[in-house]
Design a protein around this motif. Structure first.
Motif, PDB file in Angstrom:
ATOM      1  N   GLU A  30      58.815  25.247  47.779  1.00 22.28           N
ATOM      2  CA  GLU A  30      59.385  23.926  48.046  1.00 22.28           C
ATOM      3  C   GLU A  30      58.396  22.799  47.772  1.00 22.28           C
ATOM      4  O   GLU A  30      58.801  21.667  47.503  1.00 22.28           O
ATOM      5  CB  GLU A  30      59.881  23.845  49.495  1.00 22.28           C
ATOM      6  CG  GLU A  30      58.825  24.100  50.553  1.00 22.28           C
ATOM      7  CD  GLU A  30      59.434  24.180  51.938  1.00 22.28           C
ATOM      8  OE1 GLU A  30      59.504  23.125  52.590  1.00 22.28           O
ATOM      9  OE2 GLU A  30      59.836  25.280  52.342  1.00 22.28           O
ATOM     10  N   GLU A  84      64.551  21.212  49.927  1.00 23.42           N
ATOM     11  CA  GLU A  84      63.716  21.592  51.077  1.00 23.42           C
ATOM     12  C   GLU A  84      63.650  23.102  51.275  1.00 23.42           C
ATOM     13  O   GLU A  84      62.925  23.580  52.158  1.00 23.42           O
ATOM     14  CB  GLU A  84      64.255  20.940  52.355  1.00 23.42           C
ATOM     15  CG  GLU A  84      64.286  19.418  52.337  1.00 23.42           C
ATOM     16  CD  GLU A  84      65.403  18.841  51.497  1.00 23.42           C
ATOM     17  OE1 GLU A  84      65.254  17.691  50.985  1.00 23.42           O
ATOM     18  OE2 GLU A  84      66.435  19.545  51.319  1.00 23.42           O
ATOM     19  N   LYS A 101      66.416  25.153  51.881  1.00 16.64           N
ATOM     20  CA  LYS A 101      67.489  25.709  52.694  1.00 16.64           C
ATOM     21  C   LYS A 101      68.507  26.400  51.789  1.00 16.64           C
ATOM     22  O   LYS A 101      68.892  25.875  50.752  1.00 16.64           O
ATOM     23  CB  LYS A 101      68.184  24.604  53.489  1.00 16.64           C
ATOM     24  CG  LYS A 101      69.298  25.119  54.395  1.00 16.64           C
ATOM     25  CD  LYS A 101      69.962  23.977  55.166  1.00 16.64           C
ATOM     26  CE  LYS A 101      71.084  24.514  56.043  1.00 16.64           C
ATOM     27  NZ  LYS A 101      71.766  23.430  56.796  1.00 16.64           N
ATOM     28  N   TYR A 102      68.935  27.583  52.207  1.00 20.44           N
ATOM     29  CA  TYR A 102      69.885  28.363  51.411  1.00 20.44           C
ATOM     30  C   TYR A 102      71.304  28.100  51.884  1.00 20.44           C
ATOM     31  O   TYR A 102      71.612  28.197  53.074  1.00 20.44           O
ATOM     32  CB  TYR A 102      69.583  29.853  51.523  1.00 20.44           C
ATOM     33  CG  TYR A 102      70.568  30.732  50.756  1.00 20.44           C
ATOM     34  CD1 TYR A 102      70.536  30.791  49.368  1.00 20.44           C
ATOM     35  CD2 TYR A 102      71.521  31.488  51.441  1.00 20.44           C
ATOM     36  CE1 TYR A 102      71.436  31.575  48.667  1.00 20.44           C
ATOM     37  CE2 TYR A 102      72.432  32.281  50.744  1.00 20.44           C
ATOM     38  CZ  TYR A 102      72.381  32.327  49.359  1.00 20.44           C
ATOM     39  OH  TYR A 102      73.279  33.101  48.682  1.00 20.44           O
ATOM     40  N   THR A 133      63.514  32.493  49.835  1.00 22.39           N
ATOM     41  CA  THR A 133      63.153  31.137  50.231  1.00 22.39           C
ATOM     42  C   THR A 133      62.839  31.148  51.719  1.00 22.39           C
ATOM     43  O   THR A 133      63.508  31.839  52.499  1.00 22.39           O
ATOM     44  CB  THR A 133      64.264  30.132  49.906  1.00 22.39           C
ATOM     45  OG1 THR A 133      63.819  28.812  50.280  1.00 22.39           O
ATOM     46  CG2 THR A 133      65.562  30.435  50.613  1.00 22.39           C
ATOM     47  N   LYS A 134      61.788  30.449  52.093  1.00 19.70           N
ATOM     48  CA  LYS A 134      61.318  30.432  53.482  1.00 19.70           C
ATOM     49  C   LYS A 134      61.133  31.851  54.018  1.00 19.70           C
ATOM     50  O   LYS A 134      61.532  32.197  55.143  1.00 19.70           O
ATOM     51  CB  LYS A 134      62.289  29.642  54.360  1.00 19.70           C
ATOM     52  CG  LYS A 134      62.352  28.153  54.013  1.00 19.70           C
ATOM     53  CD  LYS A 134      63.162  27.372  55.007  1.00 19.70           C
ATOM     54  CE  LYS A 134      63.177  25.886  54.644  1.00 19.70           C
ATOM     55  NZ  LYS A 134      61.838  25.245  54.703  1.00 19.70           N
ATOM     56  N   THR A 187      68.508  24.043  48.552  1.00 12.68           N
ATOM     57  CA  THR A 187      68.218  22.607  48.598  1.00 12.68           C
ATOM     58  C   THR A 187      66.758  22.363  48.225  1.00 12.68           C
ATOM     59  O   THR A 187      65.935  23.294  48.250  1.00 12.68           O
ATOM     60  CB  THR A 187      68.483  22.046  50.001  1.00 12.68           C
ATOM     61  OG1 THR A 187      67.516  22.605  50.904  1.00 12.68           O
ATOM     62  CG2 THR A 187      69.895  22.390  50.472  1.00 12.68           C
TER      63      THR A 187
END
Length: 603
Positions: free
Chosen positions: A159, A263, A265-266, A196-197, A261
């Motif tokens: 990100e 940021e 976020k999925y 992601t994350k 996104t």
């Protein structure tokens, strides 16, 4: 013109052109097809007399040349290069080679148009359609094919840079088998596990540039090449691909349904199976392709069997091979199957177009249905066509072993279809989850203490058998319904009904054990089926050559000496042999270098 073939055509009881028009969808469709085909058959670049005498590298080079000629021809004739453009499909369909445009126009472009946002489509589709980039679809890996969820390639979102970083973390995660990847494409839609994350969200699709657009060299972090010789598809550079920290912008993830996104976020899709719509398209196409391949092989074998005379049955009487009932029992069911699969292919194309338009508008209810039926029919038609094509080759006797026969090339290009876009056993199992009769067996196993996965595996053989039976039933039913809807003269309808009945009765005879075991039929009834088959073989015999003529395959497409329209088999075979590279000189260099030394030695 062979006298035997002249007689066969003269004795036909129906109008051949009427059947051609019927199979094409009407006289106007036949006119359009022949107009398009003439563009290919009148362009020398699309044909090489020495095609079967080239090395793999020469064949690949030739296919790239054909690729360029095809693009120029489409531009000249104002034919839009789209997988859903009927004129383009007709054009590619009459080129007797697999050429690199296939996956570029098909799965690469369709993945972007089906799963990309409007912005992504506006950016990438014009580049693809104008051939500013060449793309492929990279999903299968060295250790994982049909089990898509098990793919190991990763796409990890950063990100801070708003980029995805793609990696092949293991040797088994190497992309393996994608067509047109090894030497041709500079971009690919790649299937990878999305992270992601620090969380994995499963398989998603990403557009990745692989080669420099100026010199075609692999970009940093990209290891790519051809996987080597294969059984068939020798014009296609099936490739391998490894990625080592390859960075792509966030916008290169196809985000029509699932999103990440800025940021990190999925945002999940409504239905996770939308990611596999490109595979569904290819499975649908393979059903129709199986029909065409089996029709081509049947044409060659039936024409040759009408020309070839074998074994005196009386002094001075040497019958046509096609007069032997054993030969009819080999070939006429293949002819009937080709027609049955053709109607099934038409049904699948219509169904795909209908459901695909619903999916595009956000209606995903029918997606599972399309997945199930395309899986089952893809497996059934490719399995059956592959076996049937080999029956046709063997029915050509000794000359069927020569590449001059033409069936080898058909077989070699159909055989991979039983595994590509889903190995057939797995496809049957996916289709079986739609077959209600298997539920009882699964319930019994679960009651015995097995969990769902274990029960499914234990019942696997029965599930596959159930799926095959369901597919066969579906094709017979669709075959008869399709004939009912067609406007035909009584003479043609009589011929088509006989062939359809042959297909249905032959299927019962081939699976007699299942009908007996289930108690659905008795031995006496099965004897009636056998008697009916003999009657139908006799009925089909008179029109067999005329029916394959109605497929209307040009000699330049079939590339068969045994199955040429004029039936001049023996002159063609002799000239074919004389053109062999080994016959270019009276004395081959190997004689001077090796054989002469052996003859003079004292060994």
């Amino acid at each position: 013109m062979s006298e035997s073939l002249q007689t066969e055509r003269k004795n036909a009881t129906f109008n051949i052109k009427e059947l051609t028009d019927t199979l094409n969808g009407g006289p106007e469709e036949t006119r359009k097809r022949k107009q398009i085909e003439s563009l290919v058959f009148n362009t020398p670049a699309f044909h090489r007399q020495d095609r079967f005498q080239l090395s793999r590298e020469e064949i690949y080079d030739y296919s790239i040349k054909v690729y360029g000629e095809l693009i120029k021809l489409c531009k000249k004739e104002n034919i839009e290069i789209r997988y859903d453009n009927p004129d383009y499909v007709r054009l590619v369909g009459c080129i007797p080679e697999e050429i690199p445009v296939g996956l570029h126009v098909g799965m690469f472009s369709s993945s972007i148009s089906d799963q990309g946002t409007e912005e992504q489509q506006k950016k990438w589709i014009p580049l693809a359609r104008n051939f500013k980039i060449f793309g492929t679809y990279a999903q299968t890996e060295l250790a994982h094919g049909t089990f898509v969820r098990g793919l190991e390639t990763t796409a990890t979102y950063d990100e801070s840079k708003q980029e995805f970083i793609l990696n092949s973390p293991t040797i088994t995660s190497t992309k393996w088998w994608p067509g047109f990847l090894g030497r041709t494409s500079n971009h690919a839609v790649i299937a990878a596990q999305l992270y992601t994350k620090s969380k994995c969200y499963g398989i998603h699709m990403f557009i990745v540039q692989l080669r420099d657009l100026k010199d075609h060299k692999p970009l940093p972090g990209v290891t790519i090449g051809d996987i080597g010789d294969k059984f068939g598809f020798d014009t296609v550079d099936n490739g391998f691909l490894r990625l080592d920290n390859v960075h792509i912008p966030r916008e290169n993830m196809l985000m029509k349904y699932a999103k990440v996104t800025p940021e990190g976020k999925y945002l999940p899709p409504t239905n996770a199976k939308v990611a596999y719509s490109a595979m569904t398209l290819i499975r649908v196409v393979l059903v129709r392709g199986s029909a065409k391949a089996l029709a081509s092989a049947s044409t060659i074998a039936i024409r040759y069997s009408a020309v070839r005379h074998q074994t005196e049955t009386a002094p001075g009487k040497e019958p046509q091979v096609l007069d032997y009932v054993t030969q009819q029992y080999k070939l006429f069911p293949q002819l009937a199957t080709a027609l049955a699969f053709g109607f099934a292919g038409n049904y699948m194309i219509d169904t795909f177009n209908k459901i695909h338009s619903e999916i595009s508008s956000g209606q995903l209810d029918a997606l599972s249905e399309l997945h199930g039926i395309s899986s089952g029919l893809k497996a059934y038609t490719t399995d059956t066509a592959t076996a049937g094509i080999e029956v046709c080759r063997r029915a050509c006797g000794g000359h069927g072993y020569s590449n001059a026969c033409g069936i080898q090339h058909i077989y070699a290009n159909v055989l991979p279809c039983v595994t590509l876009e889903g190995e057939n056993t797995v496809m049957y199992l996916q289709a079986a989850s739609k077959v209600i009769s298997t539920i009882k067996r699964l319930e019994q196993l679960r009651r015995s203490g097995m969990d769902q996965d274990e029960a499914w595996n234990t019942a696997g053989i029965e599930l596959v058998q159930a799926a095959k039976a369901h597919c066969h039933y579906f094709i017979v039913k669709n075959y008869l319904r399709s004939l009912e809807k067609l406007n035909m003269t009584p003479s043609l309808r009589k011929v088509m009904n006989s062939i359809a009945l042959l297909y249905g009765n032959y299927g019962i005879d081939e699976n007699a054990g299942d009908f007996l075991e289930s108690g659905f039929m008795t031995g006496e009834q099965l004897n009636l089926v056998k008697a009916k088959i003999l009657q139908l073989l006799s009925e089909v015999r008179r029109n067999a050559v005329a029916v394959v003529d109605a497929f209307d395959f040009d000699d330049k497409y079939l590339r068969s000496i045994l199955g040429a329209y004029d039936g001049d088999v023996y002159n063609r075979l002799y000239n074919w042999a004389k053109s062999s590279p080994l016959n270019k000189t009276e004395v081959h260099s190997s004689y001077t270098e090796y054989l002469q030394q052996l003859l003079k030695s004292k060994l």
